[in-house]
Design an enzyme around this catalytic site. Structure first.
Site, mmCIF file in Angstrom:
data_model
loop_
_atom_site.group_PDB
_atom_site.id
_atom_site.type_symbol
_atom_site.label_atom_id
_atom_site.label_comp_id
_atom_site.label_asym_id
_atom_site.label_seq_id
_atom_site.Cartn_x
_atom_site.Cartn_y
_atom_site.Cartn_z
ATOM 1 N N THR A 1 0.873 -1.174 0.000
ATOM 2 C CA THR A 1 0.000 0.000 0.000
ATOM 3 C C THR A 1 0.910 1.223 0.000
ATOM 4 O O THR A 1 2.115 1.099 0.194
ATOM 5 C CB THR A 1 -0.868 0.035 1.280
ATOM 6 O OG1 THR A 1 -0.010 0.143 2.418
ATOM 7 C CG2 THR A 1 -1.720 -1.213 1.412
ATOM 8 N N ALA B 1 3.225 -1.327 4.902
ATOM 9 C CA ALA B 1 2.488 -0.165 5.424
ATOM 10 C C ALA B 1 3.483 0.987 5.553
ATOM 11 O O ALA B 1 4.516 0.846 6.207
ATOM 12 C CB ALA B 1 1.878 -0.509 6.775
ATOM 13 N N VAL C 1 7.470 -2.462 7.273
ATOM 14 C CA VAL C 1 7.399 -1.003 7.359
ATOM 15 C C VAL C 1 8.013 -0.391 6.105
ATOM 16 O O VAL C 1 9.176 -0.645 5.769
ATOM 17 C CB VAL C 1 8.128 -0.492 8.629
ATOM 18 C CG1 VAL C 1 8.077 1.033 8.692
ATOM 19 C CG2 VAL C 1 7.525 -1.107 9.879
ATOM 20 N N LYS C 2 7.186 0.406 5.430
ATOM 21 C CA LYS C 2 7.629 1.000 4.168
ATOM 22 C C LYS C 2 8.202 2.392 4.458
ATOM 23 O O LYS C 2 7.537 3.244 5.047
ATOM 24 C CB LYS C 2 6.421 1.103 3.231
ATOM 25 C CG LYS C 2 6.754 1.034 1.771
ATOM 26 C CD LYS C 2 5.472 0.912 0.978
ATOM 27 C CE LYS C 2 5.736 0.979 -0.489
ATOM 28 N NZ LYS C 2 4.508 1.144 -1.252
ATOM 29 N N VAL C 3 9.437 2.580 4.031
ATOM 30 C CA VAL C 3 10.189 3.795 4.376
ATOM 31 C C VAL C 3 10.700 4.430 3.083
ATOM 32 O O VAL C 3 11.248 3.740 2.226
ATOM 33 C CB VAL C 3 11.405 3.416 5.274
ATOM 34 C CG1 VAL C 3 12.244 4.624 5.611
ATOM 35 C CG2 VAL C 3 10.940 2.702 6.546
#
Ligand code: E4P
Length: 219
Positions: free
Chosen positions: A27, A61, A87-89
């Site tokens: 996402t 996310a 965790v999308k960074v």
């Protein structure tokens, strides 16, 4: 090759899961906003619903903060939702620091907005679980997005990086095929693009003929 679906739409995620070929979901804030989700609690709840659909599939996310402390705070909160959360960074200076922090803590990360092999190398060095090169957005500006997958693949092979190449911004079936030929670990695509792999006119005409011939065998 793993297939992730690139959407926050629960119905589409369920449809892809029911097809039996879904390995995860990606996402981003734009995709979440498209679903009309508002407020922190609803955002976290929505991620939980996505995790519930995909079982042990990974769910990326994205953090919204762009400073190290903010990314760490948000990322830890996201990671607490479910063990499948990645965790999308974003690929920015503090993002690299945050990836290293999460990696040291055993929290998996997906470094997003990758547009060069140097960025991918930096993210892999920091310990990212995935890098997301945006193939389609490079093509959009007359640059070869697939070539970037090839470059990153060579670099990661040279140094045995464990970081997975998650080909993102996939727009059509040939993007998937080319990424698969180059050994990308994952392709994340809209449901329509996954389904477009089904299409072949010879399959359609062949099936039509089989069914009409079967009619002749009926008593
Ligand atoms: C996935 O992680 C990316 O956010 C996504 O693939 C971007 O795709 P787009 O270029 O079609 O928005």
């Amino acid at each position: 090759m793993k297939f992730f679906i690139d959407t926050a739409n629960l119905q589409e995620i369920q449809e892809a899961y029911d097809l039996g070929v879904l390995d995860g979901v990606t996402t981003n804030p734009s995709l979440m906003a498209k679903e009309g989700i508002k407020g922190k609690n609803n955002i976290l709840k929505h991620y939980r619903s996505i995790c519930d659909i995909v079982g042990d599939g990974d769910v990326s996310a994205e953090v919204i903060a762009t400073d190290f402390e903010g990314m760490v705070r948000e990322g830890e909160e996201l990671a607490d939702i479910h063990e499948t959360i990645v965790v999308k960074v974003p690929m920015i200076r503090d993002g690299v620091k945050a990836i290293k922090y999460f990696s040291d803590k055993g929290i998996r990360t997906n470094c997003t907005l990758i547009f060069s092999s140097g960025q991918a190398l930096l993210a892999a060095k920091a310990g990212a679980s995935f890098v997301s090169p945006f193939v389609g957005r490079l093509d959009d500006i007359s640059t070869d997005g697939i070539e970037l997958i090839s470059q990153i693949s060579d670099i990661f092979t040279n140094y045995d990086f464990e970081t997975e190449i998650l080909a993102a911004s996939i727009r059509h079936p040939m993007h998937i095929i080319k990424c698969a030929e180059l050994g990308a670990d994952v392709a994340t695509c809209p449901l329509s693009v996954i389904l477009s792999l089904l299409n072949h006119p010879l399959t359609d005409s062949g099936l039509k003929k089989f069914l009409s011939d079967y009619e002749k065998m009926k008593g």
